[in-house]
Design an enzyme around this catalytic site. Structure first.
Site, PDB file in Angstrom:
ATOM      1  N   ARG A 130      59.918 114.531  44.127  1.00 32.87           N
ATOM      2  CA  ARG A 130      60.512 115.848  43.881  1.00 32.87           C
ATOM      3  C   ARG A 130      62.016 115.719  44.063  1.00 32.87           C
ATOM      4  O   ARG A 130      62.467 114.995  44.957  1.00 32.87           O
ATOM      5  CB  ARG A 130      59.973 116.888  44.895  1.00 32.87           C
ATOM      6  CG  ARG A 130      58.478 117.161  44.777  1.00 32.87           C
ATOM      7  CD  ARG A 130      58.136 117.945  43.497  1.00 32.87           C
ATOM      8  NE  ARG A 130      56.690 118.110  43.345  1.00 32.87           N
ATOM      9  CZ  ARG A 130      55.906 117.321  42.622  1.00 32.87           C
ATOM     10  NH1 ARG A 130      56.406 116.296  41.970  1.00 32.87           N
ATOM     11  NH2 ARG A 130      54.611 117.540  42.534  1.00 32.87           N
ATOM     12  N   LYS A 155      58.111 119.507  31.630  1.00 36.40           N
ATOM     13  CA  LYS A 155      57.117 118.470  31.356  1.00 36.40           C
ATOM     14  C   LYS A 155      56.583 118.621  29.930  1.00 36.40           C
ATOM     15  O   LYS A 155      56.135 119.697  29.536  1.00 36.40           O
ATOM     16  CB  LYS A 155      55.988 118.687  32.366  1.00 36.40           C
ATOM     17  CG  LYS A 155      55.052 117.558  32.490  1.00 36.40           C
ATOM     18  CD  LYS A 155      54.505 117.564  33.908  1.00 36.40           C
ATOM     19  CE  LYS A 155      53.215 116.836  34.000  1.00 36.40           C
ATOM     20  NZ  LYS A 155      52.907 116.471  35.371  1.00 36.40           N
ATOM     21  N   ARG A 188      46.662 114.442  38.143  1.00 33.20           N
ATOM     22  CA  ARG A 188      46.411 113.580  39.302  1.00 33.20           C
ATOM     23  C   ARG A 188      45.872 114.427  40.453  1.00 33.20           C
ATOM     24  O   ARG A 188      46.111 115.625  40.537  1.00 33.20           O
ATOM     25  CB  ARG A 188      47.711 112.893  39.735  1.00 33.20           C
ATOM     26  CG  ARG A 188      48.254 111.998  38.623  1.00 33.20           C
ATOM     27  CD  ARG A 188      49.162 110.934  39.168  1.00 33.20           C
ATOM     28  NE  ARG A 188      50.331 111.490  39.823  1.00 33.20           N
ATOM     29  CZ  ARG A 188      51.060 110.810  40.701  1.00 33.20           C
ATOM     30  NH1 ARG A 188      50.733 109.593  41.052  1.00 33.20           N
ATOM     31  NH2 ARG A 188      52.136 111.359  41.236  1.00 33.20           N
TER      32      ARG A 188
END
Ligand code: ATP
Length: 317
Positions: free
Chosen positions: A312, A179, A114
């Protein structure tokens, strides 16, 4: 260069002479191409005097025929190397290719995250997958779509043994703090009339080393300790996407809200929501029936949506 990869992919020894004959080049030109392969694609090649050259491990490449036969209705393009599968998908839309269709690649040179961030995409290790859908006059069909894609990726990962995978709003798939997959939706056309949406998905599959990734990451291989057949994973992912997209189209996002929240790793956590230079501190309550984030901020529930938002964890979470 990719012909050479195909000659070597079985992981057996091939003499310089045989490789040269197959490629119609001299042995020293073979040697140069091999060096180029190592540098460009990060492949490790063993050289043994008297036997020739061998890849450190056999390569199982994407098989467009096998994938096409398992994904009826979605023509598939498998590219060896591309800037980004999403970029290629958007070019195909501009050329007038009719959706749905699927673009896959063995590597991306400028894989996209992104807001211009980069998705690290080494050769033949992971999935770089872009599915294009045509949306006819239905803003509702776009509602929560990136979250729906997250559910499909999650289910595919679980079926490949990554039971601890979960979601992070809006579009990340994590194992703990690491991730394992990223999702990037890109849209062209008029969402109120006819538009095309590219569902871009990167899944870390067999990757075991990637110094360039600047946050914690993992892969299916690292989680399960087995090497994964990426063709089988493409088929599983396509199956999950097809079923979740169909459900989303027929019943709307609200029918998936509870399932999404049940898989949200950050439910109840203290977070900062980052919107450009603004930070909003709150506690994650969940999502609403359109996929927007519900945060408790100073004792009040607030709703946030939009592509430019990032979460976050706060230190006290
Ligand atoms: P956000 O919370 O806004 O989604 P993000 O840092 O996860 O933040 P994305 O745009 O979703 O941003 O993904 C891009 C980021 O993912 C990169 O900036 C990099 O930190 C990380 N990244 C890049 N390649 C990989 C990869 N192959 N595996 C895991 N993470 C990667």
């Amino acid at each position: 260069m990719l012909t050479l990869v195909n000659l070597l992919k079985d992981g057996r020894f091939h003499s310089g002479q045989d490789l040269g004959a197959a490629l119609g080049i001299s042995r020293s030109a073979v040697w140069k191409q091999l060096q180029h392969l190592e540098a460009e694609l990060g492949l490790s090649i063993h050289k043994v005097r008297g036997r020739g050259y061998q890849l450190a491990a056999p390569l199982l490449l994407l098989d467009s025929q096998a994938i096409s036969s398992a994904t009826p209705g979605w023509p598939v393009a498998v590219l060896q190397s591309v800037d980004s599968t999403n970029a290629e998908a958007l070019r195909a839309v501009a050329r007038g290719e009719s959706a749905p269709f699927l673009v896959l690649a063995e590597r991306q040179i400028s894989g996209r995250g992104r807001r211009g961030r980069k998705w690290v995409s080494p050769f033949a290790e992971n999935l770089y997958y872009s599915l294009v859908l045509r949306i006819d006059g239905g803003m509702r069909q776009l509602e929560g779509l990136s979250l729906v894609v997250g559910l499909a990726v999650l289910q595919a990962l679980r079926n490949f043994g990554v039971s601890a995978a979960g979601l992070k709003w809006p579009n990340d798939v994590l194992v703990g703090d690491k991730k394992i997959a990223g999702i990037l939706l890109e849209l062209v056309g008029d969402p109120a009339d006819v538009c095309h949406v590219v569902l871009g998905i990167g899944v870390n599959v067999n990757m075991q080393k990637a110094d360039e990734v600047d946050q914690q990451w993992t892969s299916i291989r690292l989680e399960s300790s087995v090497s994964i057949d990426r063709n089988a994973l493409v088929m599983e992912l396509s199956k999950q996407l097809s079923s979740y997209i169909q459900r989303h189209q027929m019943e709307g996002f609200s029918s998936l809200q509870v399932e999404w929240e049940a898989n949200h790793l950050w439910q109840g956590r203290s977070v900062s929501l980052i919107a450009g230079s603004n930070h909003i501190d709150g506690v994650v309550l969940g999502i609403d029936c359109q996929g927007a984030l519900r945060l408790m901020v100073d004792g009040m529930e607030k709703i946030f949506s939009g592509g430019e938002l990032s979460l976050r964890l706060r230190d006290d979470s």
